[in-house]
Structures are given as C-alpha cells and as structure tokens.
Design an enzyme around this catalytic site. Structure first.
Site, PDB file in Angstrom:
ATOM      1  CB  SER A   6      16.334   7.590  11.451  1.00  0.00           C
ATOM      2  OG  SER A   6      16.849   6.048  11.437  1.00  0.00           O
ATOM      3  NE  ARG A  34      13.066   4.445   6.274  1.00  0.00           N
ATOM      4  CZ  ARG A  34      12.714   3.744   4.644  1.00  0.00           C
ATOM      5  NH1 ARG A  34      11.512   3.504   3.707  1.00  0.00           N
ATOM      6  NH2 ARG A  34      13.315   2.593   4.762  1.00  0.00           N
ATOM      7  CG  ASP A  68       9.740   0.624  10.658  1.00  0.00           C
ATOM      8  OD1 ASP A  68      10.184  -0.236  10.255  1.00  0.00           O
ATOM      9  OD2 ASP A  68      10.440   1.502  11.011  1.00  0.00           O
ATOM     10  CG  PHE A  72       8.248   8.790  18.343  1.00  0.00           C
ATOM     11  CD1 PHE A  72       7.800   7.706  18.434  1.00  0.00           C
ATOM     12  CD2 PHE A  72       9.725   8.286  17.478  1.00  0.00           C
ATOM     13  CE1 PHE A  72       7.221   6.521  18.433  1.00  0.00           C
ATOM     14  CE2 PHE A  72       9.940   6.787  17.162  1.00  0.00           C
ATOM     15  CZ  PHE A  72       8.757   6.212  17.572  1.00  0.00           C
ATOM     16  CG  HIS A  99      11.387   8.608   9.656  1.00  0.00           C
ATOM     17  ND1 HIS A  99      12.371   9.446   9.664  1.00  0.00           N
ATOM     18  CD2 HIS A  99      11.514   7.410   9.139  1.00  0.00           C
ATOM     19  CE1 HIS A  99      13.353   8.548   8.975  1.00  0.00           C
ATOM     20  NE2 HIS A  99      13.022   7.111   8.844  1.00  0.00           N
ATOM     21  NE  ARG A 103      15.009   9.462   5.236  1.00  0.00           N
ATOM     22  CZ  ARG A 103      16.198   8.274   5.890  1.00  0.00           C
ATOM     23  NH1 ARG A 103      16.092   8.076   6.593  1.00  0.00           N
ATOM     24  NH2 ARG A 103      15.867   7.616   4.561  1.00  0.00           N
ATOM     25  CD  GLU A 156      11.208  10.007  22.118  1.00  0.00           C
ATOM     26  OE1 GLU A 156      10.444   9.579  23.397  1.00  0.00           O
ATOM     27  OE2 GLU A 156      11.731   9.127  21.479  1.00  0.00           O
TER      28      GLU A 156
END
Lengths: 309, 273
Positions: free
Chosen positions: A34, A164, A114, A80, A106, A7, A55
């Site tokens: 992020s 991530r 998470d 998402f 992610h 990322r 989204e």
C-alpha cells in the site's frame, strides 16, 4: 494528464534513489503493497526491512539505523506513523535530530472507504509541533519526487505526507521544489488562496472560476509546512484576504501555520478550509471531499464571502 | 575465559569509584535515580572496562561497539563510567542536571561524547539497538551492540515488538541485559505488573537466555563471552541485581528509585561504599 497517487511517485523515486545512494534503507510495517515501498523491496531486498505490524519498533529501529550512518525511510499509514508511534518519533528521532525520513501514506479523507480509523486528519498538526522536524506535503507526483529527493539531501528528520488517491499531475518538468519555500502558481491581487497537498489543484481550479466572476486570485502552494515560508505568506497578505485549503483538520495544519505568521506580522482577514474538527467516515474519496467541503467550489464560495465582508 | 583475580580486583575498585560518583552526582544535582544506577553499576563497569571496543579520543569511531542505556534514568552510572573512561572531564559529573551543562537528566547523544543514542523514555532502547545491529550486518561490520533494560521497563509493549524483531532478523551481534532488581517506582514489579518469568518470555520470543548474578564480575564477563559466541539468535542476560547495591540503607528500597540523598545521607552512603 494521467492521474498518479503521491504514494506511487514515492515508491518509484525510492527505487531510483536506492540505485544512487547505497546508504538508503527502507522499513515498513506490513503495508509495503500500500505504501509502495514494495518497489524498493523487490529491487533491493537486502536493504528492505519489514518490521511487521509494530510501528513503535519501526520508528525506533529506523532511529538506530540513522545513528549508524544509514538514511532510513520508515513507511506506514499516516495515522499509525504519527499516532501509534508519536512518542518514538519525538524521543528517538526528533530529540536526537536523527536522519530518519518518515514517509507516511494514506493521509486525509481520500483514504476513502476504510473510514475514520484510517484517515489521518491531524498528522500535520502533530508533526509540526515537534522541534527539529521538517514537514512536507507534496501536491502531485512531480512534487513528490522532488520532495523525496530533497528530503534525502537534508540531514535531519523529515515527515512526508502522502496520499492513497490517484490525483492529477499539475506540475511539469520545469517545476522547481525548494525545501522551505512556497511557490506562487498564479499571481493575483484580490485574494490569495494558499493550499497544500491535493487541495492545490482545487485552489488552481477555484482561481479560474473566480476569474470569470471578476475576482483576481493569487494561488500559492505551500508544500513545506515546516519550516514555513513566511515571506510568501506576507506577500499573499498584500491581497488583503487569505483562504487556506488543506485535506486536514483546520486545527494545527496549514491554516494554523498561516494564521500564526499573519497574526504576528500582518493580520488580514482569513478563512481556513479544511476538516472542521470532526472525524471522517467511509465513502468514495470524491464524495467525501464534497461532503466535507473540500472542493474548488467550496473555495470559490468562501472567497466570495470573504471579499464581500 | 574467566577473569583473573587481578582483573576482578580492578573492576571492583572501578565499580566502587563509579558508585561514589553516582552518590556525589545525584546529591549535588538534588534529584536523580540512585537505586537503578547503583544496581547496574557492575554491569556497566564490566562492559566499559573489560568488554567494549571504544575509543574515548574518537567517540564516533565507526567500528566501535555500541551501548544503549535503554533504562535511561540510570544515566548517572553511565556518565560516571564514561568520565572514568576519559570521554569527558570528570568535573562535568557534578554539573549533572544543571542548566546549560553537558549532562542531561537522561542521555542526550548530541550533547555528551560517548553516547551512541538518546534514551530516557522507557521501552525504546532495544529498537534502536536493533537498528544498529541490522546496520552492522548490512555493512558486514563486526562491532557488537549491547543494550541494558530495566525489569520494570519490559512492561512496555515496544520491548516485545523489538524482541520479536531481533529474533526474526537473527541478531546474534546484539546482547541485551535485564537489570533485574525487582523494583519499580510504585513497588515490587511482581506487585505492580508482573512480567512473569522474564527468562521464559525471552525464550519464547526466540532468544538465547543466560542467568547471572549481576554483581559478580566473573559471571558478567563470561555471560558476555557466551553471548558473543552464540550464532543465529540474540542473547539476553538476565542479571539478578540489588536496587541501591552498595548503600545499605538504599538496598532493596523502592523509595530510592528516584530520590536524591541529603548531604548527611550522602556521607553515610560514601562511607559504606
């Protein structure tokens, strides 16, 4: 070598590309810190559009930008992007073959603490099933930069799967990335390990361990999952046994893609290493990789089993 | 600037032609959505024959105004308007929904000249229109973006994500219509899933709201002009319409949402139009 998350490499490459190509616009859904689109947002605020936590509108707006000649990058977490906004990607982006780049971060278990809600383990399967979609899962920061650049030059929808976790850089400046092409990282004759994403590094380590035990393993990096490089898979099949390794469900991702090619052209014994049709959980990324059998040692174990069969 | 009687007569005649096409196309196809195509026919006629800067000889003209048919199932109305405007031969109209023909059941931007985006899955058009309007602002181009939503369609959550976004980015180059015919497939929208007072909803999201009779050409034209002169916020024109307008046996009947008339019914409809 310093560890860099894909990322992070994406965010930096976007800034370079933003300088070079004025038509690039970047959209995010309140996760720019992020996804690392924040770098672009700071450098080119007039070309960065925060869509908020929405989204579906993120993808639809990106489609409208593309229909107006822009090259939009739409970023959010993979779960998402491909889940919440699936049908927008299908009907507003892929069906009209609009030039939208979906850079989703992610992905996989290495999201870590998470937990399952945020760990996309099925995104490759979902995106691979869409006509007109190109699917790329880079292995490290070097390949990410090259993949993002290739995605911009290609006219059509692209899904980029990014992580991530900071991961080892395995390629150097001589590495060549070609859209739709796999890369043989190590020649071998006894078994072939075909990997994608962060599992490429595990595959390389596994091959080194196997060598000590007298097993000569070929290692192949498939970063473009679609269109998939059939030629290199058929070459790998010459070894007579294939292991696939991915930080993704064993359903619908790299393992499935390789099996589809083999079953129709050159069936050989194979084993899919991946997440075994179950959700992830909270934990440290490296602990999760061990818990879900996604390490070089797991590849070694399965390779030996497959060879002994 | 209000329309002259001559302009009104021209638009009235054009809309009559469009309605005849709609009935012929759907009858020939054996399926399709007559009710919602007829309800928005006057709005589309006004847009394409009075408002939009478009060039049928150069459908991809970069400076053109954009139109998004978010309620994509009203495609027959849009196809009829585009054919009458000269984007493609009228013969294509009777091949609607046929294998290997140009006109898909719902709009396909890559197959049909004059379409600015593909639609059909409800709720997605306003977002695409947002992207086009944002791109226009970024490029400092003065083209405008128009989008037509169904009143049932606004039950989709994405519409409100997009409504929030259009207001947030002050998209005064964007005008939305709500084809407020009051009916959706399963019945009256207020019975199925009431959106409440549509005008208040958009107002609360920061939009300029105009109410009109969606079959009155002067009202449609002056609402668009008002929208074009509004600065700093997007405009929604809530157009009260009659589903099936122009065909008495189809008017205000939810049953004609997605059903083709028989040949006999089609003759009756054409006589009425």
């Amino acid at each position: 070598m310093a560890k860099i998350a894909t990322r992070e490499a994406y965010g930096k490459t976007l800034v370079e590309l933003g300088e070079e190509i004025q038509d690039i616009v970047v959209l995010d859904a309140d996760l720019s810190q992020s996804t690392k689109t924040v770098f672009f947002a700071k450098k080119f605020p007039e070309r960065f559009f925060n869509m908020g936590i929405a989204e579906q509108n993120l993808m639809g707006t990106a489609a409208g930008f593309a229909a107006s000649g822009k090259i939009p990058f739409a970023s959010t977490f993979a779960v998402f992007a491909t889940g919440r906004a699936f049908e927008q990607i299908r009907n507003s982006i892929c069906y009209p073959k609009l030039n939208v780049k979906i850079a989703a971060t992610h992905a996989g278990l290495t999201v870590g603490e998470d937990g399952a809600t945020h760990q996309a383990i099925e995104d490759l399967a979902i995106m691979r099933a869409l006509p007109n979609m190109t699917v790329i899962c880079p292995a490290d920061s070097v390949e990410t930069e090259l993949a993002v650049r290739a995605a911009v030059l290609y006219d059509g929808p692209v899904y980029l799967r990014l992580g991530r976790l900071a991961v080892e850089t395995i390629f150097d400046e001589n590495y060549e990335f070609k859209l739709g092409r796999g890369v043989t990282l190590r020649e071998g004759k006894d078994i072939a390990i075909i990997a994608t994403g962060i599992m490429v590094n595990e595959a390389i380590k596994a091959a080194q361990k196997l060598e000590k035990d007298g097993i000569d393993a070929m290692v192949i990096n498939i970063s473009t999952l679609k269109p998939i490089d059939k030629e290199i898979i058929l070459k790998a099949a010459e070894c007579g046994a294939i292991i696939t390794a991915e930080e993704h469900s064993i359903i619908g991702g790299l393992g499935s893609a390789v099996a589809e090619v083999l079953a129709e052209s050159k069936p050989v014994r194979m084993k899919r290493i991946g997440i075994a049709d179950e959700f992830g959980q909270s934990g440290k990324p490296d602990e999760l990789l061990r818990l879900y059998n996604l390490t070089s040692d797991d590849i070694v174990k399965e390779a030996k089993k497959l060879k002994a069969y | 600037m209000s329309l002259s009687q001559e302009q009104i007569d021209e638009l009235t005649e054009k809309a009559r032609l469009i309605r005849r096409h709609i009935i012929n196309m759907i009858t020939e196809a054996g399926s399709g959505h007559p009710g919602g195509s007829l309800s928005c026919a006057d709005i589309l006629t006004t847009l394409y024959f009075h408002v939009l800067k478009v060039d049928p000889k150069n459908p991809k003209w970069a400076e053109r105004d954009r139109f998004v048919l978010s309620k994509g199932h009203a495609a027959p109305a849009l196809y009829a308007v585009l054919a009458e405007k000269g984007f493609f031969p009228k013969e294509e109209l009777l091949k609607l929904r046929k294998t290997n023909a140009m006109l898909q059941g719902h709009p396909d931007m890559n197959g049909t000249p004059g379409l600015d985006i593909s639609t059909g899955s409800l709720g997605q058009g306003l977002s695409a229109a947002n992207g086009m309007a944002l791109a226009a602002k970024l490029d400092k181009k003065d083209y405008r973006v128009y989008v037509l939503l169904g009143d049932g369609e606004i039950e989709e959550g994405q519409v409100w994500e997009a409504a929030m976004c259009a207001a947030h980015y002050n998209l005064d180059n964007l005008t939305a219509f709500v084809d407020n015919n009051g009916l959706q497939i399963d019945g009256p929208i207020d019975k199925v899933m009431s959106p409440g007072i549509i005008q208040d909803k958009f107002k609360a999201f920061g939009w300029n709201v105009i109410d009109i009779d969606g079959h009155d050409f002067s009202q449609i034209a002056s609402a668009i002009e008002q929208a074009n002169n509004t600065r700093g916020k997007p405009t929604v024109i809530v157009a009260k319409t009659i589903k099936g307008r122009g065909v008495p046996f189809m008017e205000n009947e939810a049953g004609w949402h997605g059903k083709a008339p028989s040949r006999q019914q089609a003759s009756e409809a054409l006589r009425a139009i």
